[in-house]
Design a protein around this motif. Structure first.
Motif, PDB file in Angstrom:
ATOM      1  N   ALA A   1       0.828  -1.217   0.000  1.00 14.54           N
ATOM      2  CA  ALA A   1       0.000   0.000   0.000  1.00 14.54           C
ATOM      3  C   ALA A   1       0.860   1.264   0.000  1.00 14.54           C
ATOM      4  CB  ALA A   1      -0.927  -0.008   1.214  1.00 14.54           C
ATOM      5  N   LEU A   2       1.962   1.238   0.745  1.00 16.58           N
ATOM      6  CA  LEU A   2       2.876   2.388   0.782  1.00 16.58           C
ATOM      7  C   LEU A   2       3.526   2.619  -0.585  1.00 16.58           C
ATOM      8  CD1 LEU A   2       4.589   1.807   4.244  1.00 16.58           C
ATOM      9  CD2 LEU A   2       3.402   3.914   3.565  1.00 16.58           C
ATOM     10  N   ARG A   3       3.957   1.553  -1.205  1.00 14.97           N
ATOM     11  CA  ARG A   3       4.613   1.676  -2.512  1.00 14.97           C
ATOM     12  C   ARG A   3       3.659   2.219  -3.570  1.00 14.97           C
ATOM     13  NH1 ARG A   3       8.084  -3.976  -3.075  1.00 14.97           N
ATOM     14  NH2 ARG A   3       9.902  -3.343  -1.810  1.00 14.97           N
ATOM     15  N   LYS A   4       2.371   1.891  -3.425  1.00 18.67           N
ATOM     16  CA  LYS A   4       1.363   2.343  -4.379  1.00 18.67           C
ATOM     17  C   LYS A   4       0.777   3.699  -3.989  1.00 18.67           C
ATOM     18  CE  LYS A   4       0.554  -1.153  -7.341  1.00 18.67           C
ATOM     19  NZ  LYS A   4       0.243  -1.003  -8.773  1.00 18.67           N
TER      20      LYS A   4
ATOM     21  N   VAL B   1      11.155  -9.203   1.193  1.00 12.69           N
ATOM     22  CA  VAL B   1      10.929  -7.889   1.819  1.00 12.69           C
ATOM     23  C   VAL B   1      11.075  -7.969   3.344  1.00 12.69           C
ATOM     24  CG1 VAL B   1       9.452  -6.997  -0.028  1.00 12.69           C
ATOM     25  CG2 VAL B   1       8.415  -8.311   1.845  1.00 12.69           C
ATOM     26  N   GLU B   2      11.710  -9.031   3.825  1.00 11.85           N
ATOM     27  CA  GLU B   2      11.823  -9.268   5.265  1.00 11.85           C
ATOM     28  C   GLU B   2      12.393  -8.060   6.013  1.00 11.85           C
ATOM     29  OE1 GLU B   2      11.215 -11.067   8.784  1.00 11.85           O
ATOM     30  OE2 GLU B   2      10.609 -11.945   6.865  1.00 11.85           O
ATOM     31  N   LYS B   3      13.441  -7.456   5.479  1.00  9.26           N
ATOM     32  CA  LYS B   3      14.047  -6.307   6.167  1.00  9.26           C
ATOM     33  C   LYS B   3      13.186  -5.058   6.027  1.00  9.26           C
ATOM     34  CE  LYS B   3      18.932  -7.629   6.225  1.00  9.26           C
ATOM     35  NZ  LYS B   3      18.816  -8.985   5.662  1.00  9.26           N
ATOM     36  N   GLU B   4      12.658  -4.856   4.828  1.00  8.12           N
ATOM     37  CA  GLU B   4      11.892  -3.632   4.569  1.00  8.12           C
ATOM     38  C   GLU B   4      10.611  -3.557   5.405  1.00  8.12           C
ATOM     39  OE1 GLU B   4      10.746  -0.990   0.621  1.00  8.12           O
ATOM     40  OE2 GLU B   4      11.632  -2.974   0.385  1.00  8.12           O
ATOM     41  N   ILE B   5       9.957  -4.685   5.633  1.00 12.09           N
ATOM     42  CA  ILE B   5       8.687  -4.656   6.383  1.00 12.09           C
ATOM     43  C   ILE B   5       8.889  -4.385   7.866  1.00 12.09           C
ATOM     44  CG2 ILE B   5       7.452  -6.149   4.766  1.00 12.09           C
ATOM     45  CD1 ILE B   5       7.843  -8.461   6.772  1.00 12.09           C
ATOM     46  N   ARG B   6      10.135  -4.447   8.341  1.00 13.10           N
ATOM     47  CA  ARG B   6      10.403  -4.196   9.761  1.00 13.10           C
ATOM     48  C   ARG B   6      10.722  -2.718  10.043  1.00 13.10           C
ATOM     49  NH1 ARG B   6       8.149  -8.818  11.472  1.00 13.10           N
ATOM     50  NH2 ARG B   6       8.911 -10.545  10.195  1.00 13.10           N
ATOM     51  N   GLN B   7      10.731  -1.896   9.010  1.00 14.01           N
ATOM     52  CA  GLN B   7      11.090  -0.498   9.205  1.00 14.01           C
ATOM     53  C   GLN B   7       9.968   0.282   9.890  1.00 14.01           C
ATOM     54  OE1 GLN B   7      12.224   0.817   5.279  1.00 14.01           O
ATOM     55  NE2 GLN B   7      14.219  -0.199   5.375  1.00 14.01           N
ATOM     56  N   MET B   8      10.358   1.403  10.509  1.00 11.78           N
ATOM     57  CA  MET B   8       9.424   2.216  11.283  1.00 11.78           C
ATOM     58  C   MET B   8       8.258   2.722  10.436  1.00 11.78           C
ATOM     59  SD  MET B   8       9.013   3.229  14.399  1.00 11.78           S
ATOM     60  CE  MET B   8       8.136   4.463  15.354  1.00 11.78           C
ATOM     61  N   GLU B   9       8.515   3.046   9.169  1.00 13.16           N
ATOM     62  CA  GLU B   9       7.441   3.559   8.316  1.00 13.16           C
ATOM     63  C   GLU B   9       6.310   2.542   8.181  1.00 13.16           C
ATOM     64  OE1 GLU B   9       6.839   5.716   3.972  1.00 13.16           O
ATOM     65  OE2 GLU B   9       8.398   4.198   4.192  1.00 13.16           O
ATOM     66  N   VAL B  10       6.661   1.278   8.027  1.00 14.08           N
ATOM     67  CA  VAL B  10       5.648   0.230   7.936  1.00 14.08           C
ATOM     68  C   VAL B  10       4.923   0.087   9.277  1.00 14.08           C
ATOM     69  CG1 VAL B  10       5.258  -2.240   7.549  1.00 14.08           C
ATOM     70  CG2 VAL B  10       6.846  -0.990   6.085  1.00 14.08           C
ATOM     71  N   SER B  11       5.678   0.153  10.374  1.00 14.31           N
ATOM     72  CA  SER B  11       5.075   0.055  11.710  1.00 14.31           C
ATOM     73  C   SER B  11       4.042   1.154  11.950  1.00 14.31           C
ATOM     74  CB  SER B  11       6.159   0.152  12.795  1.00 14.31           C
ATOM     75  OG  SER B  11       7.060  -0.921  12.697  1.00 14.31           O
ATOM     76  N   GLU B  12       4.286   2.330  11.364  1.00 13.66           N
ATOM     77  CA  GLU B  12       3.379   3.474  11.542  1.00 13.66           C
ATOM     78  C   GLU B  12       1.990   3.192  10.992  1.00 13.66           C
ATOM     79  OE1 GLU B  12       3.614   6.416  12.949  1.00 13.66           O
ATOM     80  OE2 GLU B  12       5.746   6.660  13.363  1.00 13.66           O
ATOM     81  N   TYR B  13       1.915   2.372   9.928  1.00 13.23           N
ATOM     82  CA  TYR B  13       0.639   2.213   9.224  1.00 13.23           C
ATOM     83  C   TYR B  13       0.025   0.821   9.295  1.00 13.23           C
ATOM     84  CZ  TYR B  13       1.927   6.725   7.221  1.00 13.23           C
ATOM     85  OH  TYR B  13       2.280   8.036   7.066  1.00 13.23           O
ATOM     86  N   VAL B  14       0.761  -0.152   9.810  1.00 11.91           N
ATOM     87  CA  VAL B  14       0.281  -1.539   9.727  1.00 11.91           C
ATOM     88  C   VAL B  14      -1.044  -1.763  10.457  1.00 11.91           C
ATOM     89  CG1 VAL B  14       1.691  -2.360  11.685  1.00 11.91           C
ATOM     90  CG2 VAL B  14       0.948  -3.982   9.926  1.00 11.91           C
ATOM     91  N   SER B  15      -1.267  -1.112  11.584  1.00 13.26           N
ATOM     92  CA  SER B  15      -2.524  -1.319  12.313  1.00 13.26           C
ATOM     93  C   SER B  15      -3.725  -0.797  11.523  1.00 13.26           C
ATOM     94  CB  SER B  15      -2.462  -0.646  13.687  1.00 13.26           C
ATOM     95  OG  SER B  15      -1.560  -1.339  14.530  1.00 13.26           O
TER      96      SER B  15
END
Length: 230
Positions: free
Chosen positions: A46-49, A91-105
């Protein structure tokens, strides 16, 4: 031959669910599934798009493309667990970044996303012999799991652990930012309409605010031994 069971580990973010689930799966020779990685991978998509940002969530556009999102865990012997692949890309490393954490919920609160991923998770666990961690494993994905564990710890302790982890990875974040993220995720996870984070009535609670990893693992092994003897 020891019977195989389903082990569901739920709890708040940064309580060490994945760490203990990996340990347990390795000890028992079980399959480990990190459902959080699945939601994180959809969030990354979703972030990439540009379907999600600080002030925007194009839910309809994401839902229309869910069939294009292919998720797969591929075992990496070097790290000892299955890494997340999104449409063929590790994408194991990329999905652990803070930006993903901000929006995952926020992504995880979308009913169509949960429906798709829960169906995949239930399919993975059909043969038992699985350790799965997440937010709704014992309540929605595997309500009949033989062993359910609910992990918790204070927000401050969890934020400190997450801050240390991110800093060691080289991400420039402050403890204050991480604490705010932890508290916001707690609120979103526990108040969403679809499958909110709640402790299953038959789950064993483990508060690891002040519990060493070794002691925690031994406690969970005891719970496992009790479950297989029933």
């Amino acid at each position: 031959m020891t019977k195989k069971i389903t082990i569901a580990i739920d709890g708040f973010s940064s309580t060490g669910k994945s760490t203990v689930a990996k340990q347990l799966a390795k000890e028992l020779g079980y399959v480990y599934v990190d459902t959080g990685a699945m939601y994180r991978a959809v969030t990354l998509y979703a972030l990439r798009k540009n379907y999600i940002s600080e002030n925007n969530l194009d839910r309809d556009a994401l839902v229309k493309e869910l069939s294009l999102i292919k998720l797969k865990f591929i075992f990496n012997p070097e790290v000892g667990f299955g890494e997340m692949y999104l449409n063929g890309e590790n994408v194991e490393k990329e999905i652990r970044q803070m930006e993903v954490s901000e929006y995952v919920s926020k992504i995880a609160a979308i009913p169509e996303v949960r429906e798709m991923l829960v169906a995949q998770q239930q399919q993975m666990g059909k043969e038992k012999g699985i350790v799965m961690d997440g937010r709704d494993i014992g309540t929605v994905v595997f309500p009949d799991a033989e062993l359910k564990i609910f992990m918790t710890a204070s927000a401050e302790e969890r934020a400190q652990r997450r801050f240390k982890e991110l800093s060691e990875r080289g991400e420039e974040v402050t403890y204050k930012e991480v604490l705010r993220n932890v508290q916001e995720r707690d609120h979103l996870d526990t108040t969403r309409e679809d499958s909110p984070l709640v402790k299953a009535s038959d789950a064993k609670e483990i508060d690891n605010s002040h519990l060493a990893l070794t002691g925690q693992f031994e406690k969970i092994l005891e719970l496992y031994n009790a479950a297989i003897s029933n």
